[in-house]
Motif scaffolding. Structure first.
Motif, PDB file in Angstrom:
ATOM      1  N   ALA A   1      22.438 -30.916  18.667  1.00 12.90           N
ATOM      2  CA  ALA A   1      22.638 -29.179  17.971  1.00 12.90           C
ATOM      3  C   ALA A   1      23.958 -29.565  17.340  1.00 12.90           C
ATOM      4  O   ALA A   1      24.092 -28.818  16.065  1.00 12.90           O
ATOM      5  CB  ALA A   1      22.718 -28.150  19.108  1.00 12.90           C
TER       6      ALA A   1
ATOM      7  N   LEU B   1      21.133 -39.122   8.408  1.00 10.48           N
ATOM      8  CA  LEU B   1      21.092 -37.956   7.646  1.00 10.48           C
ATOM      9  C   LEU B   1      20.809 -38.222   6.222  1.00 10.48           C
ATOM     10  O   LEU B   1      21.273 -39.119   5.322  1.00 10.48           O
ATOM     11  CB  LEU B   1      22.399 -36.928   7.755  1.00 10.48           C
TER      12      LEU B   1
ATOM     13  N   ARG C   1      23.140 -31.173  14.172  1.00 13.09           N
ATOM     14  CA  ARG C   1      22.503 -30.396  12.895  1.00 13.09           C
ATOM     15  C   ARG C   1      23.463 -29.355  12.744  1.00 13.09           C
ATOM     16  O   ARG C   1      23.418 -28.745  11.318  1.00 13.09           O
ATOM     17  CB  ARG C   1      21.475 -29.611  13.734  1.00 13.09           C
ATOM     18  N   ARG C   2      24.488 -28.678  13.303  1.00 16.17           N
ATOM     19  CA  ARG C   2      25.324 -27.773  12.600  1.00 16.17           C
ATOM     20  C   ARG C   2      26.510 -28.216  11.841  1.00 16.17           C
ATOM     21  O   ARG C   2      26.685 -27.570  10.935  1.00 16.17           O
ATOM     22  CB  ARG C   2      26.095 -27.235  13.999  1.00 16.17           C
TER      23      ARG C   2
ATOM     24  N   GLN D   1      25.968 -30.949  10.025  1.00 12.63           N
ATOM     25  CA  GLN D   1      25.267 -31.996   9.117  1.00 12.63           C
ATOM     26  C   GLN D   1      25.846 -32.018   7.578  1.00 12.63           C
ATOM     27  O   GLN D   1      25.983 -32.994   6.937  1.00 12.63           O
ATOM     28  CB  GLN D   1      23.776 -31.754   9.036  1.00 12.63           C
TER      29      GLN D   1
END
Length: 780
Positions: free
Chosen positions: A673, A771, A676-677, A679
């Motif tokens: 998470a 990414l 993702r936060r 990125q």
């Protein structure tokens, strides 16, 4: 569902702790246990004792000397205690519990049951037929008899129909373990002339308080010291102490699991409210009142909370057949479903209060005005100092991702994650330290009062050793370094019946004294810790021993840990129970130069001698002191508290490992998470030249920072908690409370945590490396 299962497991463990602690008392009620046992009474007085005030049930069995015949010859290697009930003892009072097969038919003289110790020692099985000979007690008492086992009063073919436990064997010391057989009342009626002693069991209307009439009568008709009264309440106290380690372990497990589940519930509710913060702003723009917004926000959490409570209750009840732990499990009616309304109800109430408080805080923070406040990013001093110190960018970025407060709908609650890591680390240190000390407790007999290598016991504690011959044999044995003797008995200390060891003052081989000193004269006494607490006496106090005109005042000079050894299946010293006095103070002993010899000899081998080989040689050397039926050479005898403590096994480690696994799983999800936060920030770093190695290193440093913060808090807390918990545990059992260092546990936890976190961070790290930079920056 997950929250309900977690809390349900915690409440199940708490309810199981209570059920385990009370299991022995419940078992005794199902088998109609007696409150007292009397040995040495004249059989003619049995009926009068049964009719005394307060006695509501009386059963008596006859002790016989029975042997197994092989080829018509007595096989003395199969020695057992023969319990021949003639009026229903062990059938309708103090019932024998068959774990294999069944209880013998009381109306058949050809059926017997054996206890589990006899089955394990001699290989007995259900359906096996034995040729049994019952010896004439007159021949056994005749010193001129050449072969007391050459002829028999009765000879019969018996079939073993059951293997199981007598009630007093369910929670017993090693010193009480002995092979036993149960003969039926039908056989006892035939062979009653072969009895050489009897034991009368009494059920009392009001417990020990009704024993006054019994003891008054016995003191009037019996010689001092000839009759022993055994209080079953003493057994129950030992059983509760023996079960306490299991119940403590379960309670700790339940509290930890329930506490963690409650915190996870709060976190879940807070995150749910954060996700709905944007919807609150939309509802406000549409004209909804603050009360309506709060009400709508409560619907989903309230349903979740209600469902979790239902799942919690069902889980606790459905798992209840796994309890109680310990030796009572599965005996009688101890198994099956059990509902503990107090534990489950109060536990649910506490969890609902915690969750409701968290929900209220979440609703308050998600109010429209609060939701529109602009969250200002605050720079961390730790990040600033790391950057100014010239730390690598990957390290600085990893630390920043950790100290980010996680605000916003997509926030990652790092503080809670660090807290759970610290909790898991602390619990692992506690569990490893506890397991280390527990292993030391069970493997070092001196901790529970066994300060010698072996002990000689005459007549299962009821007989006496020839003092002169014992001294001659032990002094001549080159393996023996030192030895001492002890008398067995009990007497009243300040009105409380207490088991006694009679030992020569200042003898070298003696039980450990944890405070004060050993007796140096006949007017001094050493007390066990539990006994000292019961009679409210300490070092420097004076206690009274005996009754009436024969009472004497003794000075308490020490608190000791007594060994679990004595007369089989009657009250004897153990850990904190009992006292040590001079031999001449023992009831029925009087002058030790003219009285029967001591019942025990404690023997310590010379340094460097192989204990196993020395024990074998000593067994042969001491053979003249008695035959196989009335002389025991005993290794360390564990008290029931230690026997049951051993059954804890790896439970503390399993508890800690389970919590650590949950923390590791949470860390893995949190890293994913967090990637993702963050990125967008990671994509910017990639465009600025971050290589694959640096991207991976950033996430690894992110994981290590979380772990480091958790270990900095958790390890010291674990060391302190481990030391405190073990001291409390040792004091509770009245053992010598040696506390082994937690440094190994700390090193193992730290090394294991680093290895696990490294593995967990691999997948998120490689996800960060892959990414799609252009897509992310274009979208933002």
């Amino acid at each position: 569902m997950l929250l309900g299962l977690s809390v349900g497991v915690g409440l199940f463990a708490l309810a199981g702790a209570r059920r385990t602690q009370s299991s022995y008392d419940h078992f005794l009620s199902t088998v109609r246990s007696s409150d007292a046992a009397i040995s040495g009474i004249d059989p003619a007085d049995n009926a009068h004792v049964a009719g005394l005030s307060g006695v509501v049930g009386s059963r008596t069995y006859l002790g016989m000397r029975a042997v197994v015949l092989v080829g018509g010859t007595a096989d003395l290697s199969q020695f057992f205690e023969a319990a021949a009930s003639y009026d229903g003892a062990f059938f309708d009072q103090d019932r024998f519990v068959a774990t294999t097969g069944r209880v013998p038919d009381r109306n058949r003289a050809d059926e017997i049951a054996v206890n589990e110790d006899a089955a394990a020692r001699y290989g007995y099985r259900v359906g096996q037929v034995l040729d049994i000979g019952v010896v004439d007690p007159a021949i056994l008492d005749d010193p001129q008899a050449v072969d007391p086992y050459g002829s028999f009063l009765h000879r019969s073919t018996m079939t073993i129909v059951g293997i199981g436990l007598f009630p007093d064997e369910v929670m017993e010391d090693d010193a009480d373990r002995t092979p036993r057989t149960l003969f039926t009342p039908a056989f006892a009626a035939i062979a009653s002339d072969a009895a050489f002693y009897n034991l009368q069991y009494l059920r009392l209307a009001n417990g020990d308080s009704d024993l006054d009439a019994v003891t008054d009568y016995l003191s009037a008709v019996s010689k001092a010291g000839s009759v022993d009264v055994h209080y079953v309440s003493v057994d129950r106290a030992h059983a509760r102490r023996g079960l306490r380690p299991l119940s403590i372990t379960l309670a700790v497990f339940g509290l930890v699991v329930a506490f963690v589940a409650a915190l996870l519930g709060v976190v879940a509710l807070i995150r749910l409210q954060r996700r709905e913060a944007h919807e609150a702003e939309v509802l406000t723009s549409l004209g909804a009142s603050p009360a309506a917004i709060r009400s709508s926000a409560l619907v989903a959490p309230a349903i979740t909370l209600l469902g979790a409570c239902v799942v919690t209750g069902l889980t606790a009840v459905m798992l209840s057949p796994l309890m109680p732990l310990g030796p009572v499990h599965g005996l009688g009616s101890s198994a099956g479903f059990d509902i503990d309304p107090e534990t489950i109800g109060l536990g649910l109430l506490a969890v609902v209060v915690v969750w409701s408080a968290g929900l209220a805080l979440s609703v308050r923070r998600s109010a429209p005005l609060a939701s529109r406040r602009t969250t200002r990013y605050r720079r961390s001093r730790l990040v600033q100092r790391a950057a100014s110190a010239g730390a690598p960018p990957s390290f600085v970025t990893g630390v920043r991702m950790t100290v980010d407060d996680g605000a916003g709908p997509g926030g990652v609650p790092m503080r809670y994650l660090i807290g759970s890591t610290a909790l898991a680390a602390a619990l692992l240190v506690v569990a490893l330290g506890f397991a280390t000390n527990l292993r030391g407790l069970t493997q070092h007999p001196e901790v529970y009062g066994w300060n010698w290598d072996v002990a000689l016991r005459g007549g299962q504690g009821f007989g006496g050793l020839d003092a002169a011959l014992t001294a001659t044999i032990l002094d001549a044995d080159e393996d023996v370094g030192s030895w001492s003797t002890a008398y067995l008995g009990d007497d009243l200390l300040d009105g409380i019946d207490v088991p006694l060891l009679g030992m020569t003052p200042s003898t070298e081989v003696r039980p450990p004294v944890v405070s004060g000193r050993f007796i140096a004269s006949a007017d001094e006494i050493v007390l066990g810790a539990s006994t000292a607490s019961t009679i409210h006496a300490g070092i420097g106090d004076t206690v009274s021993i005996g009754t009436g005109g024969s009472a004497r005042e003794l000075h308490v000079v020490g608190i000791g840990v007594l060994p679990a050894i004595g007369r089989v299946h009657v009250q004897h010293p153990a850990l904190g129970l009992g006292a040590i006095v001079a031999p001449e103070l023992m009831p029925g002993v009087g002058d030790p130069t003219t009285a029967p010899g001591p019942a025990l000899a404690f023997i310590e081998f010379r340094h460097g001698v192989d204990p196993a080989a020395a024990t074998t040689r000593l067994a042969a050397a001491t053979a003249p002191l008695g035959d196989v039926s009335d002389l025991d050479l005993l290794p360390a005898q564990r008290p029931s508290e230690i026997v049951n403590t051993s059954s804890i096994g790896a439970a503390p480690l399993v508890v800690a490992a389970s919590l650590a696994a949950v923390a590791a799983l949470a860390l893995g999800f949190a890293l994913v998470a967090s990637v993702r936060r963050n990125q967008r920030d990671l994509a910017v770093l990639r465009t600025l030249g971050f290589e694959d190695r640096q991207m991976v290193s950033t996430i690894v440093w992110h994981a290590y920072t979380i772990l480091g913060c958790g270990l900095i808090v958790g390890l010291p807390v674990g060391v302190v908690a481990s030391s405190w918990l073990w001291r409390a545990f040792a004091d509770e059992l009245d053992v010598v409370g040696t506390n082994r260092s937690s440094s190994v546990a700390v090193a193992l936890v730290a090394a294991g945590a680093i290895a696990v976190v490294t593995l967990i961070s691999i997948a998120p790290a490689f996800a960060a490396r892959r990414l799609a930079t252009s897509t992310i920056l274009h979208a933002t």
